[in-house]
Structures are given as structure tokens and as C-alpha cells.
Design an enzyme around this catalytic site. Sequence first.
Site, PDB file in Angstrom:
ATOM      1  N   CYS A 198       0.808  -1.226   0.000  1.00  0.00           N
ATOM      2  CA  CYS A 198       0.000   0.000   0.000  1.00  0.00           C
ATOM      3  C   CYS A 198       0.838   1.271   0.000  1.00  0.00           C
ATOM      4  O   CYS A 198       0.322   2.342  -0.340  1.00  0.00           O
ATOM      5  CB  CYS A 198      -0.933   0.022   1.208  1.00  0.00           C
ATOM      6  SG  CYS A 198      -1.897  -1.478   1.403  1.00  0.00           S
TER       7      CYS A 198
ATOM      8  N   CYS B 186      -1.054   2.398   6.647  1.00  0.00           N
ATOM      9  CA  CYS B 186      -0.861   1.006   7.045  1.00  0.00           C
ATOM     10  C   CYS B 186      -0.511   0.232   5.783  1.00  0.00           C
ATOM     11  O   CYS B 186      -0.870   0.635   4.677  1.00  0.00           O
ATOM     12  CB  CYS B 186      -2.102   0.445   7.720  1.00  0.00           C
ATOM     13  SG  CYS B 186      -3.578   0.356   6.670  1.00  0.00           S
TER      14      CYS B 186
END
Length: 432
Positions: A93, A416
Site C-alpha cells: 500500500c 498502514c
Amino acid sequence: MKSIFARDVYIVDGTRTPFLKARGRPGHFSASDLAVSAGKSLLSRQKFMPQDLDEVIIGCMMPSADEANIGRVIALRLGCGKKVPGWTVQRNCASGLQSIDSAAQLIASGRANLILAGGTEAMSRAPLLLNSKMINFLADFKNSKSLINKIKLLTQFRPGYLKPIISLLRGLTDPIAGLNMGQTAEIISHRFKITREQMDVFSANSHARLAYAFDHQLMTEVSAIYDTQGKYYLEDDGLRRDTTVEKLSKLKPIFDQPYGLVTAGNSSQITDGAALVILASQEAVEKYKLPIMGKIIDVQWAGLEPSQMGLGPVHSISPILQRQNLSFDQIDAIEINEAFAGQVLACLAAFQDKQYCHEELGLDKPIGELDQHKLNINGGAIASGHPIGASGTRVLLHTLEILKHKKKKLGLASLCIGGGLGGAMLVESLSL
């Protein structure tokens, strides 16, 4: 603020495409198409030529079969010429933030002065894969030497061989914990007693904030993109202006049925998009008379239990605050990528949890309360979408845009990261 880098690293400009929601079939644009569109818009307004770049670094998790080393493909398509190296980074991510960190390290070390960095993803084009039974069948059929053997193999064929593997679902499942990202959000939401109502309120606010930002010309980094049919896109098309808590409350859980809390409405959207920034040394700024948006002050990457991956921002933001002797009160704008509403809310709770900060971070006291009026001021991935490779660049670029609009100084961007990771970057605005 004192930078951790030996040489100052500046971000001089940046742009992103509108983020386009995946709608069940391949989108109009490949990952390189998206990055090239953003790159042309960005480079066309610079005082240097694309060939003057020292490097092009792109974060991307799912390039197509025609985009091997997509960073190089993008560099060539942008007219940087054969002599400008282009390469690709992957940190799930945060791939788009990793590209910026990689560029910053090259500039800080003196190996480069001017770099185009960022991220791109066409999640709608994630491929369907053949399963192992089908692969073995095809291999045996090809290697069979006689017609009789080939016919015999055909009689052994079973319809189940055609069942595809959905690579997007496989990629969003942690191979160590055996959990998909939504399940990890359920875990930490329960750990910090986040309620379904809190998640839905947060999600409705994300849409409302993004709608307000587009309506009041606060999304100045977004540049239009045109498809081959002449249709153009001006804003994130996953934005739902009519979203309400009441509507969200009617959605069913998707990862932990029937008792879970995480729904499609309080999760980030599967999306296509690209975001790029230009990084420069003081030497390049002076040589090309470049404007400066901001300076990178600090960067932190952190690891934690994969099943708790949504708490990564807590683990990456904390060391920066400690190292720079800062509190949340001194930060003017904070972006935490909205993978899931419950995940962001769990981070906010963990920052204030004395036991968590002591046992997991080794701190004597909690980090403190984060004022939500400073957090994701113009909405986040729940409303705009989360193209994996691009989101890290988006949160960093938009942090600088917010600081510029509000005439403020310090900003934090964080995500995250699947696999049990967190990443954060502290920037100082110099565009006052």
C-alpha cells in the site's frame, strides 16, 4: 525543523489523476497510461526538459504483462530519453511513498539532483489466473507426443480446471497470517472496541469532506484525464455525494458475516489512479529556478504483527514524533490513508492507549490524542479510492497541498501496509 538527510530534499511540484473506481471489468487505462497522463501534465509546466531528470522511480504492485519494470516504461513514454534510468519499487500500500523515500535517499547522498517519483495502479486490470490443475493439464497436453495420448488427456479434462484464481483477492490476502486485509481491520476494530456506528460516521464524513474539497477548488493537484472515446474525468468518481450514515448502516458486513463491522461502505474502494511528484536538491532548485512546495524532514518504516497491520501508522508515526521532539499539537495536517474506517479509528485509539504504547512501542506514556479536525481534512480513500501503488504519493502530496492552502507549516503522511508494516513521512511546507 532539522532533516534526517545529509542534503536537503525538496518537493517542488506534483499532480495526480482522478481516481477511477473499478466497476467489474478492466478500466479504460493501464497503470502506465495513468502515470503518463499525470506525468505529461506535471512535466509540461516545468522549466526543465524531461531529459534533465536523473531518475524516474515508480511504485506499482500490479503492472500488466506489457509493463515489466513499469518505471522504465513510463520514463520512456514521457520522453525522458534512453539515458534516464527508470525503475520500480514495491511496498504494498505504500509503494508510492517508498518511491519518494528512494528518491530522497539518492538526492541526499549526492547521486542525483532531480527525480520524478510516484505511484500508479490499475486495480481494475488485475488479471484472472489459471489454477494449478489447468496449468498442469496444458503442460501435459503440450508435451504429449502422440495423438492418442492427447485424446486420452482430453477425456480427463474436468470443468473445475477452468475455475480462475482472482489475483486481486489473492494479493490482498496476507500469506503469513492467512487473512485478507478486511479481516485484519475486523481484528483491530474489536481490539479497540470501535463500533459500527463510529465507522459509518467516519465514512460519511470522508465523502462529505471530499465533496466539499472538490466543490471549493481545494483539490488543485488533480488533473483531468481523457479516455480514447473522448470522455474526460475531472474528479474521483467513487465519491458519493449522497452518502449518509443511515444509508451506510444498511450495508451488510463483507469479511465476517453475519456479525462483522466492516462493510463495502466503510472500506476503501478498489480503484485505478496515479500520482507523481518532482523531488530536487538545492542545486537543482537554483539551476532551474524551481518553486518549492516543501522539504522532507523525516521518514520512518515500521514492522508489526501482520494480523494487526492496520495499526502500522501508530508504529511509524511514533518514532518520528520522538526523534523530532514533537507532539500532535504541533502538527498542522495529518493524513492517514483510509484503508478502512475501523482501521483509522483503531489507530486513533491506540495513540491514546497507555498499555498499547507501553507494551508495543516501549513508551512511558501514551502518544496522545489526535485532533480529528487535522486528520484527512479533505476526506480520504473511503471516498476517493485506494489504488495501491499510488496512495502513498497521494497522501504525501495532499498533505503539502493542505499546508499550502491553510498557510501552515508541518504535515505528516502515513499508511498502514499489508504484511504488517507502517510508513510515515514528515514534511515542512515552504510555500508560505
